[in-house]
Design a protein around this motif. Structure first.
Motif, PDB file in Angstrom:
ATOM      1  N   LYS A 135      44.272  39.093  51.538  1.00 26.24           N
ATOM      2  CA  LYS A 135      44.502  40.292  52.336  1.00 26.24           C
ATOM      3  C   LYS A 135      43.686  40.270  53.619  1.00 26.24           C
ATOM      4  O   LYS A 135      44.176  40.616  54.699  1.00 26.24           O
TER       5      LYS A 135
ATOM      6  N   ASP B  59      36.070  46.176  51.314  1.00 24.52           N
ATOM      7  CA  ASP B  59      36.474  45.037  50.481  1.00 24.52           C
ATOM      8  C   ASP B  59      35.330  44.056  50.267  1.00 24.52           C
ATOM      9  O   ASP B  59      35.241  43.407  49.225  1.00 24.52           O
TER      10      ASP B  59
ATOM     11  N   ASP C 155      29.110  40.013  41.190  1.00 22.35           N
ATOM     12  CA  ASP C 155      27.942  40.325  40.367  1.00 22.35           C
ATOM     13  C   ASP C 155      28.347  40.555  38.916  1.00 22.35           C
ATOM     14  O   ASP C 155      27.644  40.152  37.990  1.00 22.35           O
ATOM     15  N   ASN C 156      29.512  41.195  38.709  1.00 20.60           N
ATOM     16  CA  ASN C 156      29.972  41.443  37.348  1.00 20.60           C
ATOM     17  C   ASN C 156      30.417  40.154  36.645  1.00 20.60           C
ATOM     18  O   ASN C 156      30.523  40.118  35.429  1.00 20.60           O
ATOM     19  N   MET C 157      30.733  39.113  37.433  1.00 22.04           N
ATOM     20  CA  MET C 157      31.152  37.840  36.841  1.00 22.04           C
ATOM     21  C   MET C 157      29.982  36.912  36.605  1.00 22.04           C
ATOM     22  O   MET C 157      29.992  36.092  35.693  1.00 22.04           O
TER      23      MET C 157
ATOM     24  N   GLU D  79      40.096  37.518  35.299  1.00 18.50           N
ATOM     25  CA  GLU D  79      40.612  38.557  36.176  1.00 18.50           C
ATOM     26  C   GLU D  79      39.875  38.574  37.517  1.00 18.50           C
ATOM     27  O   GLU D  79      40.471  38.821  38.559  1.00 18.50           O
ATOM     28  N   GLY D  80      38.552  38.297  37.452  1.00 24.47           N
ATOM     29  CA  GLY D  80      37.744  38.415  38.655  1.00 24.47           C
ATOM     30  C   GLY D  80      38.113  37.392  39.714  1.00 24.47           C
ATOM     31  O   GLY D  80      38.208  37.710  40.904  1.00 24.47           O
TER      32      GLY D  80
ATOM     33  N   LYS E 198      42.900  37.454  45.707  1.00 27.97           N
ATOM     34  CA  LYS E 198      43.912  38.312  46.335  1.00 27.97           C
ATOM     35  C   LYS E 198      43.312  39.122  47.490  1.00 27.97           C
ATOM     36  O   LYS E 198      43.973  39.330  48.510  1.00 27.97           O
ATOM     37  N   ILE E 199      42.068  39.558  47.315  1.00 25.16           N
ATOM     38  CA  ILE E 199      41.429  40.292  48.423  1.00 25.16           C
ATOM     39  C   ILE E 199      41.220  39.356  49.613  1.00 25.16           C
ATOM     40  O   ILE E 199      41.463  39.726  50.768  1.00 25.16           O
TER      41      ILE E 199
ATOM     42  N   ASP F 188      30.411  43.130  44.452  1.00 26.00           N
ATOM     43  CA  ASP F 188      30.162  43.767  43.160  1.00 26.00           C
ATOM     44  C   ASP F 188      30.932  43.057  42.053  1.00 26.00           C
ATOM     45  O   ASP F 188      30.419  42.863  40.949  1.00 26.00           O
ATOM     46  N   LEU F 189      32.171  42.646  42.347  1.00 26.21           N
ATOM     47  CA  LEU F 189      32.943  41.901  41.356  1.00 26.21           C
ATOM     48  C   LEU F 189      32.235  40.594  41.017  1.00 26.21           C
ATOM     49  O   LEU F 189      32.131  40.204  39.850  1.00 26.21           O
TER      50      LEU F 189
ATOM     51  N   LEU G 167      33.133  45.384  47.641  1.00 29.32           N
ATOM     52  CA  LEU G 167      33.856  45.295  46.369  1.00 29.32           C
ATOM     53  C   LEU G 167      33.779  43.879  45.807  1.00 29.32           C
ATOM     54  O   LEU G 167      33.461  43.667  44.632  1.00 29.32           O
TER      55      LEU G 167
ATOM     56  N   THR H 260      40.944  35.948  40.254  1.00 33.64           N
ATOM     57  CA  THR H 260      42.223  36.300  40.881  1.00 33.64           C
ATOM     58  C   THR H 260      42.070  37.491  41.812  1.00 33.64           C
ATOM     59  O   THR H 260      42.662  37.535  42.892  1.00 33.64           O
ATOM     60  N   TRP H 261      41.304  38.455  41.356  1.00 36.85           N
ATOM     61  CA  TRP H 261      41.129  39.657  42.170  1.00 36.85           C
ATOM     62  C   TRP H 261      40.490  39.284  43.524  1.00 36.85           C
ATOM     63  O   TRP H 261      40.964  39.657  44.591  1.00 36.85           O
TER      64      TRP H 261
END
Lengths: 417, 537
Positions: free
Chosen positions: A363, A373, A382-384, A352-353, A359-360, A379-380, A376, A355-356
């Protein structure tokens, strides 16, 4: 700083893929010596350990240590898998080794198999490598016909069957356990470790997985001795490394340097500097998964530890050079698109990360980004980072963090416009 | 036993557990989606991350794939773990449709529960979600919503590892990956319903339960599946308070109950979806006398008279009883006590061939559709030594040797086919005990409506000889009564003064001297559970 031609020394002979020509330049000499002198397998492994030969696929794990992990008293057959899936964006060194000097690799395969008592070797080759496949298959057939591979090699009683298995185009299958699943006919999903492949690998049997370049170095270790091989490089990284330099340099291509050479000298001396005399903007030093370096950071020795200390990695040795004309947000979007597409979909964060973030990044390129963004995405990332079965999540997260932190202003600039 | 520290508490756990199980063992729930104790470890959802400290080195790692080791220090509540878990939840919800208001899994959904426990953030989603198929029938009994799926691969592993056929797979890669059938395959294995239990979210749903009831309306009792001799442990989920939603259906669904010695986590589809007989329109609700409704006292009085008269005229051997081994041990005990001990009826048989032929499979289903054959054997309700079997009794009826016949729990189709007259014509009377109207019901001299297993407590003894108790979920329909109570009352009409207050008293009497039966602790089992089933891993 000159090039140091060891595994690439015969690249320029057009007839090198042919067995006779290769033999005339010394191919299979060490293999013949191993069999005729009956060198104890443990001594070969020790020699490779002394040589400080590191895994050249990107992770840099000491090859001799890896061989030593294989349990000696296994009731199951053991396998060697040659990782020829070379998929890291920017990397094209293994292709050269396969196309220009296949017998060097086959000799390395034979010696490695002898050292670990393996009688079946699989070459897992990237699906798009039609030409290398043809060349390597021909080389195998020739070597078998000459009694250098196959049954009862040179009347020594040692058997070795070398099989090419073509991948189907997934980047993830270059990860060693995804490679094993793919080889076995399953979906290319990385496996949970432990158990490591040396204990439970292909077909649930002990398996050594080595990169093409790693194995190509093995005959040279036997020829010159482990210590001499190590001395070519640095204390911890023995021998040489192939670098695939692409992007905005005058002379892109595959160059062989001793371990510990300078990245700056590689770009400016060996490759002739930035194309058209433009200004350097960024360098990705080890394939797209390696965090990007700014021009002021490139004076680092090309070896695994120094690169890690510089906050990036040596990786597969794919140096991507970008000059001032490059838009970093665009490069970032292209990279994110690659990982979003190639994530195998097994682990939540990576699936998911990637792709997210992709997509950002789209944008932002479309001028619809918001300053929040960037935080964000950080942080994403870091979570991955480091929280998935295989390193693909980290391979997306690390460059994301590097691009966004080092070129934050450029991303923010796109938002103001 | 191992000693480890979980959240600063020193605890002891048995050997052979992983960290997740060890934590659960001492009451620390670690959130997880892909891990299930009955399946191989996938380690892909990444939800069960904890901090593991070993030899002074700390790392964040999966609790499902790491074995609990002596001296290990586990923390589930450090800021880094909390952030990692929250991060996984956020990623899982990224492409999730969050259509809880219309999702049947709401209330027992892991994603929902974990969001309340570990999430509770404001959405940061600033891009569009993927759209995937919403109503995909993966098989005859199960429907799939690809958008809700969290790709934990539990259902895939169930088909591969437990049933042994590849029917579901995860196809594609990246976040547009989806769970779907293998090309040309259907989820049609006889255990397909288990994937609905395994699914941690509302992606896989039973067709027969979809849009029927909110799960929080359901009450649950522990029961035993009566549809073969395996004796799988189940929950009956019932709802009688919202009859307007689905009139006439009290049992809403059946879920497996974990028993490592019998069915582990699974039940077959035959048992899972085979509950419609409980609320069927063909249920018998009123005692019958000569084809007309009667009350219990009158019907039983009449039955007592018939029995007494025939025995006086023709001797005890002129009456015979056929009782199918679908009834509980208590029913069998009371029948035995009345017919054999009190009335001295020599020919009582329970070996009635089943009209339904079952083929045993590799997992649970046996080839015997009778739930309590073993219990009937243990109690001695079968042909006495040298006695007649069911077929011989029928032949004796046809030969005119038997004047009165008592038939319970069977329509005799397997013995006489549809030619019921071939026996009714030869009999002075026929007493029929049945829970469903059958070909004998309307021809019975006396018809006795019986309750079914969900309507009274009792015990079954399964094929391996295990005595297992089932609980009462709902009241008997109409005036139906448990079989043992019918015989108890009939004995009263025949002059006996037996005083069994409840099924437990009967069980106590029947288990005397039988160690396997005495060891069952009647009270160790349960009352009524509210809401979700507690074995949900």
């Amino acid at each position: 700083m000159p090039e140091y031609k060891l595994v690439s020394k015969n690249f320029d002979y057009p007839d090198q893929p042919e067995l006779q020509a290769a033999v005339s330049r010394g191919a299979y000499e060490q293999w013949k010596r191993v069999l005729s002198e009956q060198i104890p397998p443990d001594k070969i492994t020790e020699e490779v350990k002394t040589a400080k030969l590191r895994g050249q696929g990107g992770a840099g794990f000491p090859a001799g240590v890896k061989w030593g992990f294989v349990p000696k008293a296994s009731r199951k057959p053991k396998y060697l898998c040659v990782n020829a899936d070379e998929g890291e964006p920017g990397t094209f060194k293994d292709r050269k080794l396969l196309e220009r000097d296949p017998h060097q690799m086959l000799e390395g395969i034979a010696i490695a198999c002898y050292a670990v008592d393996i009688h079946t070797a699989f070459i897992y080759m990237r699906g798009e490598f039609y030409e290398p496949q043809r060349i390597v298959q021909q080389a195998i057939d020739d070597a078998v016909a000459a009694g250098l591979l196959g049954k009862n090699i040179l009347d020594s009683g040692f058997d070795l069957n070398v099989i090419i298995h073509m991948g189907a185009g997934a980047y993830i299958c270059g990860e060693e356990t995804a490679l094993l699943n793919s080889l076995e006919g399953w979906k290319g999903w990385p496996r949970l470790k432990p158990p490591f492949p040396a204990v439970v690998g292909a077909f649930r049997s002990p398996t050594v997985i080595n990169n093409v370049e790693t194995l190509s170095g093995v005959p040279h270790i036997l020829r010159m001795g482990g210590e001499a091989f190590q001395k070519i490089g640095t204390e911890k990284d023995g021998g040489t490394k192939l670098f695939a330099v692409s992007g905005h340099v005058e002379k892109p291509g595959v160059y062989e340097l001793t371990m510990g050479s300078s990245l700056k000298e590689l770009i400016y001396d060996v490759c002739g500097g930035i194309k058209g005399g433009k200004k350097l903007k960024a360098v990705i030093p080890g394939g797209s998964s390696a965090p990007v370096l700014k021009p002021e950071e490139i004076d680092v020795p090309l070896e695994f530890e120094s690169m890690a200390a510089a906050g990036t990695m040596l990786g597969s040795g794919a140096v991507i050079v970008m000059d001032e004309t490059v838009s970093i947000p665009q490069i970032f979007m292209i990279m994110a698109r690659f990982y979003a597409h190639e994530s195998c979909g097994q682990c939540t964060q990576c699936r998911e990360g990637c792709t997210w973030i992709y997509k950002i990044s789209q944008k932002i390129l479309a001028g619809q980004g918001k300053p929040s963004d960037i935080d964000l995405m950080l942080d994403l990332a870091d979570n991955m980072n480091g929280k998935t079965v295989c390193p693909l999540g980290a391979a997306m997260a690390m460059p994301t963090i590097a691009f966004l932190n080092k070129f934050r202003g450029e991303f923010e600039g796109m938002m103001k416009n | 036993m191992l000693e480890l520290t979980i959240n600063d508490r020193v605890v002891q756990v048995p050997d052979g557990l992983n960290v997740l199980q060890a934590a659960k063992h001492v009451g620390v729930e670690i959130p997880h989606f892909c891990y299930h104790p009955g399946l191989s470890v996938a380690g892909s959802c990444r939800m069960c991350q904890v901090e593991i400290e070993q030899g002074g080195r700390k790392r964040i790692d999966l609790s499902c794939s790491n074995a609990a080791v002596d001296g290990m220090i586990v923390r589930t509540n450090t800021p880094a773990v909390v952030k990692a878990v929250k991060g996984v939840l956020e990623f899982l919800l990224m492409n999730h449709p969050i259509d809880c208001p219309i999702c049947d899994d709401a209330g027992e959904c892991k994603l929902q529960n974990y969001y309340m426990l570990h999430g509770l953030y404001d959405s940061r989603l600033n891009v569009e979600k993927w759209h995937k198929p919403k109503v995909h029938p993966v098989g005859p009994t199960v429907v799939l919503d690809c958008e809700r799926c969290v790709l934990c691969s539990r259902c895939v592993r169930f088909c591969d590892e437990i049933w042994g056929e590849r029917q579901l797979g995860i196809f594609g890669h990246g976040s547009n990956e989806k769970l779907i059938n293998y090309p040309g395959r259907e989820l049609d294995n006889p255990y397909s319903g288990n994937v609905v239990d395994l699914c941690p979210v509302g992606a896989l749903l039973d067709k027969d339960f979809r849009f029927q009831r909110r799960v929080w309306y359901l009450k649950s009792v522990k029961s035993i599946c009566p549809l073969c001799s395996r004796g799988c442990n189940i929950y009956l989920h019932y709802d009688v308070d919202h009859d307007y939603q689905r009139p006439g259906r009290r049992i809403q669904r059946i879920k497996p109950r974990v028993n490592p010695d019998v069915n582990r986590w699974w039940i077959c589809d035959r048992g899972r979806y085979g509950y419609s007989f409980i609320d069927a329109a063909t249920r018998t609700k009123t005692p019958r006398l000569l084809g007309k409704d009667a009350d219990w006292n009158y019907a039983l009085q009449k039955a007592a008279e018939l029995i007494t008269t025939t025995q006086k005229q023709h001797g005890p051997g002129s009456i015979s009883a056929l009782i199918a081994p679908t009834a509980s041990n208590e029913d069998a005990f009371m029948a035995l006590r009345l017919f054999r001990e009190r009335l001295n009826i020599p020919q009582i048989s329970s070996d009635i061939p089943s009209s339904e032929k079952l083929t045993a499979d590799q997992l649970l289903l046996t080839d015997d559709p009778y739930s309590n054959r073993r219990g009937f054997q243990d109690l001695g309700l079968g042909p006495a030594d040298g006695g007649m079997n069911a077929e011989e009794i029928i032949n004796a009826v046809k030969a005119g040797q038997i004047k009165g016949l008592i038939v319970v729990g069977t329509d005799l189709e397997s013995l006489v086919g549809k030619q019921v007259e071939s026996i009714t014509g030869k009999l002075d009377w026929l007493i029929v005990g049945a829970s469903q109207e059958n070909q004998l019901w309307n021809r019975a001299t006396v018809g006795l409506p019986l309750a079914v297993y969900a309507e009274y407590p009792g015990t079954f003894t399964n094929v391996k000889g295990m005595v297992q108790k089932f609980e009462k979920a709902v009241e008997p329909l109409g005036q139906a009564l448990p079989q043992w109570q019918v015989w108890h009352k009939l004995a009263g009409h025949l002059g006996a003064d037996w005083r069994f207050d409840d099924a437990r008293a009967v069980f106590k009497a029947l288990s005397a001297g039988k160690p396997d039966y005495e060891s069952l602790n009647w009270h160790a089992t349960f009352g009524v559970d509210k809401g979700c089933y507690p074995d949900n891993w």
